[in-house]
Design an enzyme around this catalytic site. Structure first.
Site, PDB file in Angstrom:
ATOM      1  CB  ALA A  11      -1.440   7.501  -3.670  1.00 37.21           C
ATOM      2  N   GLY A  62       0.824  -1.208   0.000  1.00 34.96           N
ATOM      3  CA  GLY A  62       0.000   0.000   0.000  1.00 34.96           C
ATOM      4  C   GLY A  62       0.852   1.249   0.000  1.00 34.96           C
ATOM      5  CG  ASN A  63      -0.345   4.694  -1.470  1.00 35.22           C
ATOM      6  OD1 ASN A  63      -1.044   5.490  -0.866  1.00 35.22           O
ATOM      7  ND2 ASN A  63      -0.751   4.071  -2.576  1.00 35.22           N
ATOM      8  NE  ARG A  64       5.195   6.536   4.858  1.00 34.19           N
ATOM      9  CZ  ARG A  64       5.355   6.055   6.082  1.00 34.19           C
ATOM     10  NH1 ARG A  64       4.418   6.260   6.988  1.00 34.19           N
ATOM     11  NH2 ARG A  64       6.429   5.380   6.390  1.00 34.19           N
ATOM     12  CB  SER A  65      -2.600   8.268  -0.278  1.00 38.46           C
ATOM     13  OG  SER A  65      -3.644   9.175  -0.513  1.00 38.46           O
TER      14      SER A  65
END
Ligand SMILES: Cc1cc2nc3c(=O)[nH]c(=O)nc-3n(C[C@H](O)[C@H](O)[C@H](O)COP(=O)(O)O)c2cc1C
Length: 400
Positions: A275, A208-211
């Site tokens: 994102a 995943g990502n931090r958005s």
């Protein structure tokens, strides 16, 4: 300067009790609120509650305190009138200019922005009479927030539920902040993606990502407060649904692509604030990947995800459709942004610098909006909704 004056009109729907929370939020944030209920509304919540919570007298009719001419004065002095809940009956009266109680008189004398938050059974909402009344009110410049989908009175579920009072409050705050600017995106359909995709490895793990999705949500909320019909495609944010916004939930980049392609054909603008993972694991393990004694873990092989921004910019269903992208960069921010704008073929690119404590999850943002026409608009550090408003200003200008 005195406190902004808000008239809270309450008509006779089961959701009238939720207007108490809206009232609380308005008074606690420094607004002078005059509640104007209808007689029917008082069947649900009594005048004593409205009066005690607002600190102002409450009347439903034009015959109280006649020397102050309340049927004219309350509307004339208001900076905002919000009717929540707005019944089918109230929408009909407002659309036809009836003036048989204090609230309907107030609606005719108000020259400030007017917001209606309808709530009713799905059948009443969908009835052509109601839909025509809503269209009339919108055409005259009122902001009518689409009801939410969910549990209605009794056991029914469907479209017609009053949106969360906290979200109606957000709409009121934004409308008040814009003063008399009016709903300049009325009649427009905007699609906004928000959040961060998750690419599953096995049933319990993902890349995943931090958005956080907060910038995309700020865009959706701001567009709705400016009158647009908004489809918000959200990936893994956990944020509350903004009032009047149609929310589509997705998980992965592939799902997000499908949802954007489905919503885009009749959109005037597509804003890709989510994102989206560039890569996803090539294989998905249907069972949890386990440690094996004495063995190194299997490497994760990644494959490319579709480039949604480039795809929608290249294959626009309508040539006049605008496409707005976001570029989160960690270094060489502007140079990388310019290169990305050219590569993706979008009309506007919002470039911001990201890092562990920058942008992601925060309430503030700082960015430069690059235009395909060579324009550069710097947005100083401030609330994400200020950046959202700048994006919509640039979009509204381009839409003419
Ligand atoms: C229990 C109950 C719940 C109601 N809920 C709603 C509602 O959510 N929305 C609506 O439009 N009308 C609703 N009605 C019908 C309205 O109260 C009715 O149309 C009334 O005339 C509205 O008056 P007003 O618009 O002056 O407040 C409800 C009626 C009852 C008895």
């Amino acid at each position: 300067m005195g406190k902004p004056k808000v008239v809270l009109g309450v008509s006779g729907g089961i959701a009238a009790y939720k207007a108490c929370e809206l009232l609380r939020r308005l008074t606690e944030s420094g607004h002078d609120v005059r509640v104007v209920p209808t007689d029917s509304a008082l069947h649900f919540v009594g005048a004593a509650t409205w009066s005690a919570l607002s600190g102002n007298p409450v009347s439903t009719e034009v015959w109280d305190g006649v020397h102050e001419v309340p049927h004219v004065r309350i509307g004339q002095e208001a900076d905002l009138v919000v009717v929540a809940p707005a019944t089918a009956d109230m929408l009909a009266k407002a659309a036809h200019g009836l003036a048989d109680d204090l609230l309907t008189n107030t609606l005719l004398t108000a020259r400030c922005p007017v917001v209606f938050a309808p709530a009713m059974h799905t059948e009443m909402w969908e009835h052509p009479a109601t839909q025509e009344n809503v269209a009339t009110l919108r055409r005259r410049g009122a902001l009518v927030i689409d009801p939410a989908v969910g549990r209605l009175t009794g056991v029914d579920t469907g479209k017609g539920r009053l949106p969360d009072p906290a979200e109606i409050f957000e709409v009121c705050r934004r409308v008040l902040a814009r003063g008399t600017a009016g709903p300049d995106l009325a009649g427009r359909h905007v699609v906004v993606s928000a959040g961060g995709t998750r690419e599953p490895l096995d049933p319990v793990r993902f890349l995943g990502n931090r958005s956080s999705g907060k910038q995309g949500y700020a865009l959706a909320r701001t567009a709705a407060a400016r009158g647009a019909r908004v489809t918000l495609i959200e990936a893994n944010t956990g944020l509350p649904d903004p009032a009047g916004v149609d929310v589509v939930r997705v998980g992965t980049a592939v799902q997000l692509r499908e949802a954007v392609l489905k919503a885009a054909p009749d959109a005037d603008v597509v804003v890709m604030a989510a994102a989206v993972a560039d890569f996803r694991p090539e294989t998905y393990a249907t069972g949890k990947i386990k440690k094996k004694d004495g063995q190194d873990p299997e490497p994760i092989v990644l494959v490319r995800n579709p480039d949604i921004l480039a795809e929608i910019a290249a294959d626009r269903p309508r040539p006049e459709q605008l496409v707005v992208g976001f570029a989160a960069e960690t270094d060489d921010v502007l140079a990388n942004g310019r290169a990305k704008l050219a590569r993706k073929g979008c009309d506007l690119l919002v470039v911001n610098e990201v890092g562990e404590r920058k942008t992601f999850g925060s309430e503030e943002n700082e960015a430069v909006v690059l235009g395909a026409d060579g324009s550069e608009t710097a947005v100083p550090y401030g609330p994400k909704e200020a950046l959202a408003d700048t994006v919509w200003d640039l979009v509204a200008h381009r839409l003419g």
